[in-house]
Design an enzyme around this catalytic site. Structure first.
Site, PDB file in Angstrom:
ATOM      1  N   THR A  28       0.751  -1.223   0.070  1.00 34.07           N
ATOM      2  CA  THR A  28      -0.009  -0.126   0.001  1.00 34.07           C
ATOM      3  C   THR A  28       0.807   1.240   0.049  1.00 34.07           C
ATOM      4  OG1 THR A  28      -1.954  -1.116   1.060  1.00 34.07           O
ATOM      5  CG2 THR A  28      -1.845   1.361   1.181  1.00 34.07           C
ATOM      6  N   GLU A  36       1.286   9.430  -5.821  1.00 27.87           N
ATOM      7  CA  GLU A  36       1.776  10.939  -5.432  1.00 27.87           C
ATOM      8  C   GLU A  36       2.688  11.371  -6.563  1.00 27.87           C
ATOM      9  OE1 GLU A  36       2.575  12.539  -1.625  1.00 27.87           O
ATOM     10  OE2 GLU A  36       2.827  10.732  -0.821  1.00 27.87           O
ATOM     11  N   HIS A  62      -6.982   0.508  -0.746  1.00 28.00           N
ATOM     12  CA  HIS A  62      -6.258  -0.454  -1.468  1.00 28.00           C
ATOM     13  C   HIS A  62      -7.165  -1.569  -1.591  1.00 28.00           C
ATOM     14  CE1 HIS A  62      -1.935  -2.409  -2.332  1.00 28.00           C
ATOM     15  NE2 HIS A  62      -2.967  -2.820  -3.373  1.00 28.00           N
TER      16      HIS A  62
END
Length: 118
Positions: A28, A36, A62
């Site tokens: 994750t 990002e 996730h």
């Protein structure tokens, strides 16, 4: 404006390797890094030479595991942008299957002013 980027899951990006779990599947924290990265790259085209952006918030789900060597396509769409902030809606896919979603906020900063705070 929507953009996307494909990543291939590497062994050093697994939950077992990074210590966030015990399985050899996409970690994750690495999914977050993928997200990002795409948001950062999207904003870089909009900034002045002395500016950059920093992540300040992410809310992520996730949803499904992804094994090593599989492709993950990150799709981001900017939903709000001001002079100093940007908010993105993000989705991660393995093929056609949705494996994650996120809402990510970044702040635009002057690089030298930001580094002086260290």
């Amino acid at each position: 404006m929507e953009i996307s980027k494909v990543f291939i899951v590497k062994p050093e990006e697994t939950a077992e390797f990074v210590g966030s779990g015990g399985l050899q599947v996409l970690a994750t924290p690495m999914l977050i890094a993928y997200i990002e990265n795409v948001c950062f790259e999207w904003l870089e085209n909009e900034l002045q030479d002395n500016e950059t952006s920093v992540g300040v918030h992410i809310e992520v789900s996730h949803l499904k595991p992804t094994k090593v060597s599989e492709k993950v396509n990150i799709v981001v769409d900017i939903i709000e942008k001001t002079d100093r902030k940007a908010t993105f809606e993000c989705a991660a896919f393995q093929g056609e299957e949705l494996i994650g979603t996120a809402n990510h906020k970044r702040v635009i900063v002057d690089q030298s002013s930001f580094l002086k705070k260290l």
